[in-house]
Enzyme design. Structure first.
Site, PDB file in Angstrom:
ATOM      1  N   ARG A  70      27.047  36.669  25.676  1.00  8.21           N
ATOM      2  CA  ARG A  70      26.070  35.922  24.885  1.00  8.21           C
ATOM      3  C   ARG A  70      24.696  36.590  25.001  1.00  8.21           C
ATOM      4  O   ARG A  70      24.069  36.550  26.051  1.00  8.21           O
ATOM      5  CB  ARG A  70      25.970  34.464  25.347  1.00  8.21           C
ATOM      6  CG  ARG A  70      24.887  33.687  24.602  1.00  8.21           C
ATOM      7  CD  ARG A  70      25.020  32.181  24.726  1.00  8.21           C
ATOM      8  NE  ARG A  70      24.788  31.676  26.065  1.00  8.21           N
ATOM      9  CZ  ARG A  70      24.665  30.379  26.356  1.00  8.21           C
ATOM     10  NH1 ARG A  70      24.754  29.471  25.389  1.00  8.21           N
ATOM     11  NH2 ARG A  70      24.476  29.989  27.596  1.00  8.21           N
ATOM     12  N   ASP A 127      20.784  24.640  33.578  1.00  3.55           N
ATOM     13  CA  ASP A 127      20.296  25.884  33.010  1.00  3.55           C
ATOM     14  C   ASP A 127      19.189  25.544  32.035  1.00  3.55           C
ATOM     15  O   ASP A 127      18.681  24.418  32.014  1.00  3.55           O
ATOM     16  CB  ASP A 127      21.419  26.701  32.379  1.00  3.55           C
ATOM     17  CG  ASP A 127      22.048  26.031  31.148  1.00  3.55           C
ATOM     18  OD1 ASP A 127      21.534  24.982  30.694  1.00  3.55           O
ATOM     19  OD2 ASP A 127      23.044  26.563  30.632  1.00  3.55           O
TER      20      ASP A 127
END
Length: 539
Positions: free
Chosen positions: A162, A443
């Site tokens: 990603r 996160d």
């Protein structure tokens, strides 16, 4: 000799990093920049214009100009790339060397190495991460630390990567006096160095694409894929990419996004935490969109349930994977009762996903793999559930916007958000982008929910369940009470980094509109971690 017009500003890499920052790779990045940067900038301007329309009270809806794409039943996406036929459990995490080995060995079907939400983008982290993936693909990643051997298994998980989103620059790489796109930097280095090697080993260059807000942003990725495959003489349509539907505008354009990427598509993913963040941010001018405590915004609330069902129906209509989202719980050592409660939440979440029709799910910790795998093995007998067409699902625009559900704003919810945001931002500016806090893996996405909720509650003077009004000064007092505890909660965090995070949050809750992304706001604080300038220069 570095390509003309390219300057790299960062700490001098160690000798191993020269495998990544080669002149040829920089030339490829420069070619991508010169071909596509103007389009990226126009799309970012379009995002701003779209937000102004939402602020003026115009509601989101399915685009009328693409109704024919949604109505046409015959088109389908490309078949899965080699190794992507069965993705029932995907593990995710930053491209740290130890994490890469543990994730690839976890028993999960695939591993998404993340340069975005779980990676603090110091230049060292980015380049070392690229090197770690380069070495893992070639099975040269083994190492020893603390008397323990870290070594790849015989059948590691299939690798996906990603890159960072379109909104982010890579400020340490300048092309023609402008910063490079962070998306192009992360994608380009990985693709250039590894695409042919991956194909040779029976797989391919596979990606997750984050935070898109419009099908034209997917078209840009598709154009970059075609350009890149031609540049290195790789067969067209070798790349596969899964798009995270993690912004509310993208939820109204799922079919269009698949259509733009159809020859490269590997499906869509329910990026649930960023989706909640986007729901608040995009509807910032709408008082009816005020959400309760983060813990109450579950996958069963109306707007989340509608989004999930529509995603599954859309993907299976076009014969691609509909991937489930992340359960944030991680194992709790030393407290069997608390661990059982947490793991039962994971089980319930994964059971919901597989019975709804998802083709796979995400985990953040290797010890969660067996729980998720057992549930998917029991309820998904084939490699996927593309045959589950969910023709019973009918989702209208109002369903995707429905925020009416039970829940309260509480002092405990405010404290939880402040604690998560202070802890995460403090860790991020210290170079760590993936932080366990209170047995949840936090996160940037979960920190963004916390930030936008605190802003929303203060902006609209929301009332707590006690009747007290949420004000910036009230949030200040919570920040001041929690800040001294953060260095004890998060390894490696220092008081000066907590101070940066605290000052940032106090400023945010006083803004007319909260800023778009905390990662953009905090990027300048990584400069001191990157050290001296002028690694390579050719002006």
């Amino acid at each position: 000799m570095p390509p003309k017009g390219v300057t790299v500003l960062a700490q001098a890499p160690n000798p191993a990093h020269t495998q990544i920052l080669t002149d040829e790779a920089l030339q490829f990045l420069a070619s991508l920049h010169r071909t596509f940067e103007s389009t990226r900038q126009s799309l970012l301007i379009a995002r701003h214009t779209a937000q102004q329309r939402l602020d003026a009270g115009i509601q989101l809806d399915f685009p009328s100009e693409t109704a024919h794409i949604r109505a046409e039943p015959s088109w389908q996406c490309a078949p899965p790339g080699p190794g992507l036929e069965d993705r029932r459990v995907e593990i995710t995490g930053p491209p740290d060397r130890k994490m890469v080995i543990n994730a690839l060995n976890s028993g999960a079907k695939t591993f998404m190495a993340d340069f975005e939400d779980s990676c603090s983008p110091t230049f060292k982290n980015l380049i070392q991460g690229q090197l770690n993936l380069h070495d893992a693909i070639r099975r040269q990643i083994d190492f020893e630390a603390g008397g323990k051997q870290y070594k790849l298994s015989q059948n590691p998980a299939v690798l996906l990567v990603r890159p960072r989103g379109w909104h982010l620059d890579e400020p340490r790489v300048i092309v023609d006096n402008r910063p490079l796109s962070a998306s192009i930097f992360d994608f380009g280095l990985y693709f250039f160095h590894n695409a042919h090697e991956l194909v040779k080993r029976g797989f391919g260059p596979y990606f997750y694409l984050p935070k898109m807000e419009h099908y034209l942003e997917a078209r840009l990725w598709n154009d970059i894929f075609h350009f890149s495959q031609s540049y290195i003489r790789l067969a067209q349509n070798t790349i596969r990419a899964t798009v995270l539907i993690e912004t509310i505008p993208a939820a109204f354009q799922m079919e269009e996004i698949l259509f733009e990427l159809r020859n490269h598509s590997a499906g869509l993913n329910c990026g649930r935490w960023d989706y909640i963040f986007s729901f608040i941010k995009k509807r910032r001018a709408d008082p009816s969109a005020i959400l309760p405590d983060r813990k109450d915004v579950t996958m069963e609330v109306p707007f989340m349930d509608a989004y999930v069902r529509l995603l599954i129906k859309t993907c299976h209509k076009r014969k691609v994977a509909a991937m489930g989202g992340m359960s944030a719980q991680i194992p709790i050592k030393g407290d069997e009762k608390a661990n059982d409660i947490a793991m039962n939440k994971v089980k319930a979440d994964k059971l919901r996903e597989v019975t709804y029709g998802h083709d796979g799910t995400w985990i953040a910790h290797p010890l969660i793999n067996k729980i998720a795998l057992d549930i998917f093995n029991e309820h998904m007998l084939g490699p996927n559930q593309y045959h589950v067409l969910r023709q019973d699902v009918q989702v209208a625009a109002a369903d995707l916007l429905n925020s009416k559900f039970p829940g309260k704003i509480t002092e405990a919810g405010i404290k939880s958000n402040v604690e998560a945001l202070l802890s995460y931002c403090s860790a991020w500016v210290s170079g760590n982008g993936c932080v366990p806090i209170n047995f949840l893996m936090e996160d940037a996405a979960t920190a963004e929910i916390a930030r936008l909720q605190l802003w929303q509650w203060a902006h609209y003077s929301s009332r707590l369940d006690t009747g007290d009004i949420v004000t910036p000064n009230y949030i200040d007092s919570i920040i001041d009470s929690i800040s001294p505890q953060v260095p004890k909660m998060v390894a490696g965090v220092k008081s000066e980094q907590v101070d940066i995070a605290g000052r940032y949050l106090k400023s945010q809750v006083r803004q007319p509109w909260a800023s778009d992304f905390l990662t953009s706001d905090l990027m300048p604080h990584l400069e001191k971690l990157d050290g001296s300038k002028w690694v390579k220069s050719a002006l």
